[in-house]
Design an enzyme around this catalytic site. Structure first.
Site, PDB file in Angstrom:
ATOM      1  N   SER A  15      -8.852 -16.643  -1.987  1.00  0.00           N
ATOM      2  CA  SER A  15      -7.896 -17.500  -3.029  1.00  0.00           C
ATOM      3  C   SER A  15      -6.572 -17.056  -2.780  1.00  0.00           C
ATOM      4  O   SER A  15      -5.743 -17.843  -2.666  1.00  0.00           O
ATOM      5  CB  SER A  15      -8.349 -17.587  -4.325  1.00  0.00           C
ATOM      6  OG  SER A  15      -8.276 -16.333  -4.937  1.00  0.00           O
ATOM      7  N   ARG A  67     -16.751   5.644   8.191  1.00  0.00           N
ATOM      8  CA  ARG A  67     -15.479   4.815   7.559  1.00  0.00           C
ATOM      9  C   ARG A  67     -14.381   5.121   8.595  1.00  0.00           C
ATOM     10  O   ARG A  67     -13.686   3.911   8.770  1.00  0.00           O
ATOM     11  CB  ARG A  67     -15.156   5.524   6.096  1.00  0.00           C
ATOM     12  CG  ARG A  67     -14.354   4.697   5.254  1.00  0.00           C
ATOM     13  CD  ARG A  67     -13.806   5.264   4.024  1.00  0.00           C
ATOM     14  NE  ARG A  67     -15.111   5.219   3.132  1.00  0.00           N
ATOM     15  CZ  ARG A  67     -15.500   4.100   2.348  1.00  0.00           C
ATOM     16  NH1 ARG A  67     -14.930   3.127   2.265  1.00  0.00           N
ATOM     17  NH2 ARG A  67     -16.727   4.567   1.539  1.00  0.00           N
ATOM     18  N   ARG A  93     -12.925  -2.641   0.495  1.00  0.00           N
ATOM     19  CA  ARG A  93     -13.421  -1.468   1.214  1.00  0.00           C
ATOM     20  C   ARG A  93     -12.185  -0.263   0.884  1.00  0.00           C
ATOM     21  O   ARG A  93     -11.040  -0.719   0.942  1.00  0.00           O
ATOM     22  CB  ARG A  93     -13.362  -1.855   2.774  1.00  0.00           C
ATOM     23  CG  ARG A  93     -14.483  -2.669   3.057  1.00  0.00           C
ATOM     24  CD  ARG A  93     -15.830  -1.948   2.741  1.00  0.00           C
ATOM     25  NE  ARG A  93     -16.035  -0.704   3.770  1.00  0.00           N
ATOM     26  CZ  ARG A  93     -17.231  -0.200   3.513  1.00  0.00           C
ATOM     27  NH1 ARG A  93     -18.251  -0.378   2.624  1.00  0.00           N
ATOM     28  NH2 ARG A  93     -17.533   1.075   4.222  1.00  0.00           N
ATOM     29  N   ASN A 109      -0.891  -4.543  -1.137  1.00  0.00           N
ATOM     30  CA  ASN A 109      -2.269  -5.054  -2.020  1.00  0.00           C
ATOM     31  C   ASN A 109      -1.821  -5.825  -3.193  1.00  0.00           C
ATOM     32  O   ASN A 109      -0.596  -5.304  -3.855  1.00  0.00           O
ATOM     33  CB  ASN A 109      -2.942  -3.869  -2.344  1.00  0.00           C
ATOM     34  CG  ASN A 109      -4.420  -4.187  -3.090  1.00  0.00           C
ATOM     35  OD1 ASN A 109      -5.051  -5.362  -2.546  1.00  0.00           O
ATOM     36  ND2 ASN A 109      -4.482  -3.671  -4.182  1.00  0.00           N
ATOM     37  N   HIS A 111      -3.169  -6.230  -7.050  1.00  0.00           N
ATOM     38  CA  HIS A 111      -4.112  -5.692  -8.188  1.00  0.00           C
ATOM     39  C   HIS A 111      -4.291  -6.618  -9.142  1.00  0.00           C
ATOM     40  O   HIS A 111      -3.012  -6.949  -9.769  1.00  0.00           O
ATOM     41  CB  HIS A 111      -4.099  -4.303  -8.273  1.00  0.00           C
ATOM     42  CG  HIS A 111      -4.945  -3.666  -9.273  1.00  0.00           C
ATOM     43  ND1 HIS A 111      -6.138  -3.573  -8.916  1.00  0.00           N
ATOM     44  CD2 HIS A 111      -4.897  -3.302 -10.667  1.00  0.00           C
ATOM     45  CE1 HIS A 111      -6.712  -2.991  -9.873  1.00  0.00           C
ATOM     46  NE2 HIS A 111      -5.804  -2.690 -10.995  1.00  0.00           N
ATOM     47  N   ASP A 147      -5.211   2.144  -5.877  1.00  0.00           N
ATOM     48  CA  ASP A 147      -4.243   1.436  -6.700  1.00  0.00           C
ATOM     49  C   ASP A 147      -2.846   2.064  -7.248  1.00  0.00           C
ATOM     50  O   ASP A 147      -2.410   2.132  -8.241  1.00  0.00           O
ATOM     51  CB  ASP A 147      -5.043   0.660  -7.958  1.00  0.00           C
ATOM     52  CG  ASP A 147      -6.203   0.022  -7.709  1.00  0.00           C
ATOM     53  OD1 ASP A 147      -6.246  -0.793  -6.626  1.00  0.00           O
ATOM     54  OD2 ASP A 147      -7.048   0.038  -8.368  1.00  0.00           O
ATOM     55  N   ALA A 175      -1.172 -16.432 -11.757  1.00  0.00           N
ATOM     56  CA  ALA A 175      -0.132 -15.663 -11.385  1.00  0.00           C
ATOM     57  C   ALA A 175       0.158 -14.931 -10.206  1.00  0.00           C
ATOM     58  O   ALA A 175       1.088 -14.771  -9.273  1.00  0.00           O
ATOM     59  CB  ALA A 175       0.142 -14.508 -12.620  1.00  0.00           C
ATOM     60  N   GLU A 176      -1.210 -14.285  -9.621  1.00  0.00           N
ATOM     61  CA  GLU A 176      -1.492 -13.745  -8.675  1.00  0.00           C
ATOM     62  C   GLU A 176      -1.025 -14.785  -7.169  1.00  0.00           C
ATOM     63  O   GLU A 176      -0.130 -14.290  -6.462  1.00  0.00           O
ATOM     64  CB  GLU A 176      -2.803 -13.147  -8.249  1.00  0.00           C
ATOM     65  CG  GLU A 176      -3.163 -12.315  -8.989  1.00  0.00           C
ATOM     66  CD  GLU A 176      -4.798 -12.133  -8.611  1.00  0.00           C
ATOM     67  OE1 GLU A 176      -5.139 -11.812  -7.651  1.00  0.00           O
ATOM     68  OE2 GLU A 176      -5.501 -11.665  -9.856  1.00  0.00           O
TER      69      GLU A 176
END
Length: 214
Positions: A15, A67, A93, A109, A111, A147, A175-176
């Site tokens: 989204s 990883r 991830r 990113n 959050h 984060d 809002a994002e």
């Protein structure tokens, strides 16, 4: 002026990816999305990208023994597409320190909380449990610690009487969708500079409750 070439990493429905795709569909937007890559096959976000005419790739983390080898494959996929800057949009991830260092100050990113409050998961319920009057979302540069990193912008929403986790999450998600494209736009226009762990170029967008970190 050349548009910034952006790669978006996703793991699901996409989204926030759609908000970025919609913004970048305007030729005047200073960034273009050249690749959408997912670590999970056949997710809805890949369909969104294909409908927008954007190249897609699947790099399934289950196909890699470590990883580090997965992160190396992601980097190679991004660079093969000419990606200059990376946006994480629901990419579920944790990445290695080496990956973060490779994309240092070239990866952001979003959050669903007003960092440094509520890093990690279950942010909306945690905000309700703590009795917060404001909640929201944060766009930040990636650092190795989860984060963390310089905050580009935040959008605040009220916590209303009777809110549930789902109703609060829906308000934050709206809002994002406004915040993420605006922050990418600032970066692509060269209006964001970083010293240490802070931005040195504050900009305000009161119409979406957004304030860039001074």
């Amino acid at each position: 002026m050349a548009r910034l070439k952006v790669g978006v990493l996703i793991s699901g429905r996409g989204s926030n990816l759609q908000a970025l795709l919609d913004a970048a569909a305007d030729p005047s937007f200073p960034a273009e999305i050249v690749l959408v890559a997912s670590n999970v096959p056949d997710v809805a976000g890949l369909d969104r990208a294909e409908k927008a005419g954007v190249a897609t790739a699947t790099v399934n983390h289950r196909d890699y023994e470590s990883r580090a080898s997965f992160d190396s494959a992601i980097t190679q996929t991004l660079e093969n597409a000419g990606v200059e800057f990376v946006c994480l949009a629901g990419f579920m991830r944790l990445v290695t320190k080496e990956f973060v260092e490779h994309w240092h100050n070239r990866m952001i990113n979003i959050h669903p909380a007003l960092l440094p409050l509520f890093p990690g998961l279950d942010t909306h319920q945690r905000a309700l449990d703590e009795g917060c009057k404001l909640h929201g979302c944060t766009v930040h540069y990636i650092r190795h610690e989860m984060d963390s990193g310089p905050i580009v912008g935040q959008a605040a929403v009220p916590v209303l009487s009777g809110d549930t986790e789902s109703s609060l999450a829906a308000r934050v998600l709206t809002a994002e969708h406004k915040l993420y494209p605006e922050c990418l736009k600032l970066i692509a226009e060269g209006k964001v500079t970083i010293e240490g762990n802070k931005l040195t170029s504050p900009v305000s967008f009161p119409e979406i409750g957004m304030i860039c970190n001074p």
